[in-house]
Design a protein around this motif. Sequence first.
Motif, PDB file in Angstrom:
ATOM      1  N   ASP A 126     -13.198   2.403  32.083  1.00 31.81           N
ATOM      2  CA  ASP A 126     -12.930   1.163  31.527  1.00 31.81           C
ATOM      3  C   ASP A 126     -14.084   0.309  32.625  1.00 31.81           C
ATOM      4  O   ASP A 126     -13.634  -0.959  32.678  1.00 31.81           O
ATOM      5  CB  ASP A 126     -11.630   0.564  31.950  1.00 31.81           C
ATOM      6  CG  ASP A 126     -11.015   1.044  33.313  1.00 31.81           C
ATOM      7  OD1 ASP A 126     -11.840   1.397  33.947  1.00 31.81           O
ATOM      8  OD2 ASP A 126      -9.993   0.592  33.513  1.00 31.81           O
ATOM      9  N   ARG A 127     -14.985   0.789  33.259  1.00 32.89           N
ATOM     10  CA  ARG A 127     -15.835  -0.122  34.309  1.00 32.89           C
ATOM     11  C   ARG A 127     -17.168   0.475  34.105  1.00 32.89           C
ATOM     12  O   ARG A 127     -17.347   1.756  34.070  1.00 32.89           O
ATOM     13  CB  ARG A 127     -15.165   0.232  35.679  1.00 32.89           C
ATOM     14  CG  ARG A 127     -15.738  -0.821  36.531  1.00 32.89           C
ATOM     15  CD  ARG A 127     -14.851  -0.884  37.780  1.00 32.89           C
ATOM     16  NE  ARG A 127     -14.721   0.227  38.501  1.00 32.89           N
ATOM     17  CZ  ARG A 127     -15.110   0.715  39.338  1.00 32.89           C
ATOM     18  NH1 ARG A 127     -15.905  -0.052  39.934  1.00 32.89           N
ATOM     19  NH2 ARG A 127     -14.673   1.784  40.004  1.00 32.89           N
ATOM     20  N   GLN A 149     -20.130 -11.528  24.588  1.00 30.75           N
ATOM     21  CA  GLN A 149     -18.990 -10.170  24.643  1.00 30.75           C
ATOM     22  C   GLN A 149     -18.169 -10.777  25.717  1.00 30.75           C
ATOM     23  O   GLN A 149     -17.967 -10.640  26.847  1.00 30.75           O
ATOM     24  CB  GLN A 149     -19.766  -8.971  25.390  1.00 30.75           C
ATOM     25  CG  GLN A 149     -20.646  -8.276  24.492  1.00 30.75           C
ATOM     26  CD  GLN A 149     -21.287  -7.196  25.093  1.00 30.75           C
ATOM     27  OE1 GLN A 149     -22.336  -7.596  26.135  1.00 30.75           O
ATOM     28  NE2 GLN A 149     -21.303  -5.944  24.864  1.00 30.75           N
ATOM     29  N   GLU A 151     -14.972 -10.615  25.501  1.00 24.81           N
ATOM     30  CA  GLU A 151     -13.917  -9.677  26.092  1.00 24.81           C
ATOM     31  C   GLU A 151     -14.133  -9.281  27.545  1.00 24.81           C
ATOM     32  O   GLU A 151     -13.387  -8.387  27.944  1.00 24.81           O
ATOM     33  CB  GLU A 151     -13.565  -8.663  25.123  1.00 24.81           C
ATOM     34  CG  GLU A 151     -14.586  -7.523  24.845  1.00 24.81           C
ATOM     35  CD  GLU A 151     -15.879  -7.996  23.875  1.00 24.81           C
ATOM     36  OE1 GLU A 151     -15.847  -9.207  23.567  1.00 24.81           O
ATOM     37  OE2 GLU A 151     -16.659  -7.265  23.526  1.00 24.81           O
ATOM     38  N   LEU A 152     -15.534  -9.132  27.813  1.00 27.20           N
ATOM     39  CA  LEU A 152     -15.960  -8.432  29.076  1.00 27.20           C
ATOM     40  C   LEU A 152     -16.062  -9.507  30.304  1.00 27.20           C
ATOM     41  O   LEU A 152     -16.311 -10.723  30.046  1.00 27.20           O
ATOM     42  CB  LEU A 152     -17.353  -7.879  28.974  1.00 27.20           C
ATOM     43  CG  LEU A 152     -17.231  -6.739  27.933  1.00 27.20           C
ATOM     44  CD1 LEU A 152     -18.844  -6.044  27.710  1.00 27.20           C
ATOM     45  CD2 LEU A 152     -16.144  -5.647  28.238  1.00 27.20           C
ATOM     46  N   SER A 165     -16.062  -5.098  33.154  1.00 29.71           N
ATOM     47  CA  SER A 165     -14.913  -4.600  32.862  1.00 29.71           C
ATOM     48  C   SER A 165     -14.173  -5.412  31.833  1.00 29.71           C
ATOM     49  O   SER A 165     -14.663  -6.719  31.468  1.00 29.71           O
ATOM     50  CB  SER A 165     -14.006  -4.286  34.180  1.00 29.71           C
ATOM     51  OG  SER A 165     -13.905  -5.551  34.878  1.00 29.71           O
ATOM     52  N   TRP A 166     -13.054  -5.300  31.335  1.00 25.01           N
ATOM     53  CA  TRP A 166     -12.113  -5.903  30.520  1.00 25.01           C
ATOM     54  C   TRP A 166     -11.793  -7.285  31.023  1.00 25.01           C
ATOM     55  O   TRP A 166     -11.184  -7.125  32.248  1.00 25.01           O
ATOM     56  CB  TRP A 166     -11.080  -5.278  29.984  1.00 25.01           C
ATOM     57  CG  TRP A 166     -11.503  -4.065  29.094  1.00 25.01           C
ATOM     58  CD1 TRP A 166     -11.168  -2.827  29.399  1.00 25.01           C
ATOM     59  CD2 TRP A 166     -11.983  -3.880  27.588  1.00 25.01           C
ATOM     60  NE1 TRP A 166     -11.504  -1.926  28.400  1.00 25.01           N
ATOM     61  CE2 TRP A 166     -12.202  -2.490  27.438  1.00 25.01           C
ATOM     62  CE3 TRP A 166     -12.616  -4.611  26.897  1.00 25.01           C
ATOM     63  CZ2 TRP A 166     -12.740  -2.118  26.152  1.00 25.01           C
ATOM     64  CZ3 TRP A 166     -13.254  -4.630  25.837  1.00 25.01           C
ATOM     65  CH2 TRP A 166     -13.302  -3.069  25.455  1.00 25.01           C
ATOM     66  N   LYS A 167     -12.017  -8.243  30.543  1.00 27.29           N
ATOM     67  CA  LYS A 167     -11.509  -9.438  30.955  1.00 27.29           C
ATOM     68  C   LYS A 167      -9.986  -9.590  31.155  1.00 27.29           C
ATOM     69  O   LYS A 167      -9.600  -9.944  31.988  1.00 27.29           O
ATOM     70  CB  LYS A 167     -12.010 -10.689  30.192  1.00 27.29           C
ATOM     71  CG  LYS A 167     -11.862 -12.092  30.671  1.00 27.29           C
ATOM     72  CD  LYS A 167     -12.268 -13.332  29.967  1.00 27.29           C
ATOM     73  CE  LYS A 167     -13.668 -13.416  30.109  1.00 27.29           C
ATOM     74  NZ  LYS A 167     -14.045 -14.758  29.087  1.00 27.29           N
ATOM     75  N   GLN A 168      -9.315  -9.214  30.021  1.00 27.33           N
ATOM     76  CA  GLN A 168      -7.972  -9.076  30.207  1.00 27.33           C
ATOM     77  C   GLN A 168      -7.329  -8.244  31.096  1.00 27.33           C
ATOM     78  O   GLN A 168      -7.836  -6.842  31.030  1.00 27.33           O
ATOM     79  CB  GLN A 168      -7.398  -8.853  28.694  1.00 27.33           C
ATOM     80  CG  GLN A 168      -5.866  -9.065  28.370  1.00 27.33           C
ATOM     81  CD  GLN A 168      -5.493  -9.069  26.985  1.00 27.33           C
ATOM     82  OE1 GLN A 168      -6.304  -8.901  25.992  1.00 27.33           O
ATOM     83  NE2 GLN A 168      -4.340  -8.827  27.026  1.00 27.33           N
ATOM     84  N   VAL A 171      -5.808  -3.866  30.621  1.00 27.80           N
ATOM     85  CA  VAL A 171      -6.374  -3.060  29.613  1.00 27.80           C
ATOM     86  C   VAL A 171      -7.354  -1.738  29.963  1.00 27.80           C
ATOM     87  O   VAL A 171      -7.973  -2.109  31.107  1.00 27.80           O
ATOM     88  CB  VAL A 171      -7.159  -3.970  28.502  1.00 27.80           C
ATOM     89  CG1 VAL A 171      -7.969  -2.998  27.572  1.00 27.80           C
ATOM     90  CG2 VAL A 171      -6.768  -5.128  28.039  1.00 27.80           C
ATOM     91  N   LEU A 175     -14.924   1.484  27.614  1.00 30.49           N
ATOM     92  CA  LEU A 175     -15.474   0.339  27.381  1.00 30.49           C
ATOM     93  C   LEU A 175     -16.634   0.844  26.219  1.00 30.49           C
ATOM     94  O   LEU A 175     -17.139   1.927  26.714  1.00 30.49           O
ATOM     95  CB  LEU A 175     -16.396  -0.142  28.691  1.00 30.49           C
ATOM     96  CG  LEU A 175     -15.788  -1.126  29.556  1.00 30.49           C
ATOM     97  CD1 LEU A 175     -16.273  -1.312  30.798  1.00 30.49           C
ATOM     98  CD2 LEU A 175     -15.378  -2.665  28.734  1.00 30.49           C
TER      99      LEU A 175
END
Length: 221
Positions: A126-127, A149, A151-152, A165-168, A171, A175
């Motif tokens: 996830d990173r 993107q 969401e990133l 990484s995921w913004k949220q 999660v 990736l």
Amino acid sequence: MTPGDEALELARQIGDMEQLQLIGVQGYEGHLQHIHDLEERKQRCQQAMQILTQTAEQLRVAGFPIQIVTTGGTGTAEFCADYEGITEVQPGSFVFMDTDYRNALGPVYSNALTILSTVISRPTPDRVIIDAGLKSLSIDSGMAEPKGQPELAYQPKGDEHGALSWKQEGVSAELPLQIGERIELIPSHIDTTINLHDTYYAYRDGVIEAIWPVEARGKVQ
Ligand SMILES: Cc1ncc(COP(=O)(O)O)c(C=O)c1O
């Protein structure tokens, strides 16, 4: 310097120098550029224009032939241009734009410059690590954003590296980014980011059509 009497005192000193001729005044209302509320930005800009044009008039009354009254940035130029007595506006960031101005002004001008980075490792699913850190993107106005993107999230991880990484939060899904993949980042502050680079690569439809030097780089004294 402060407008009014202090400007007049400087004008007099310039007037005493044979080699110099005073032909204009400049004001830059930098503290107003990023006010989100349009009406407030306009109103406070008009107050600033009043001070600037009054100073120009004060100098004229004292005998100085003030022909140029220049001012304005990306957030205020439209109001300055409408104000009587202003002869020139000098916005710059609108040419490329950045996320800080976009957040303040909305989609008035589109983004035209990104920093191209490459995914160089995947320490966890996830990173990923990219080759763009503090030497590539300034962070005085927040973090750059991966283009297309949303969401990133980008975070610098030192001088040469950064992480995506995921913004949220929370999660942990993998990736969808592979080593070698190219990621474009939209700077948060275009002025301080461009000053980190030597070259612009001008491209259209995936083809580099021109390479321009960043000529003002390093010219701060
Ligand atoms: C004196 C002056 N004029 C104009 C500009 C351009 O303003 P903007 O980047 O807000 O368009 C700047 C930017 O820092 C400035 O310092």
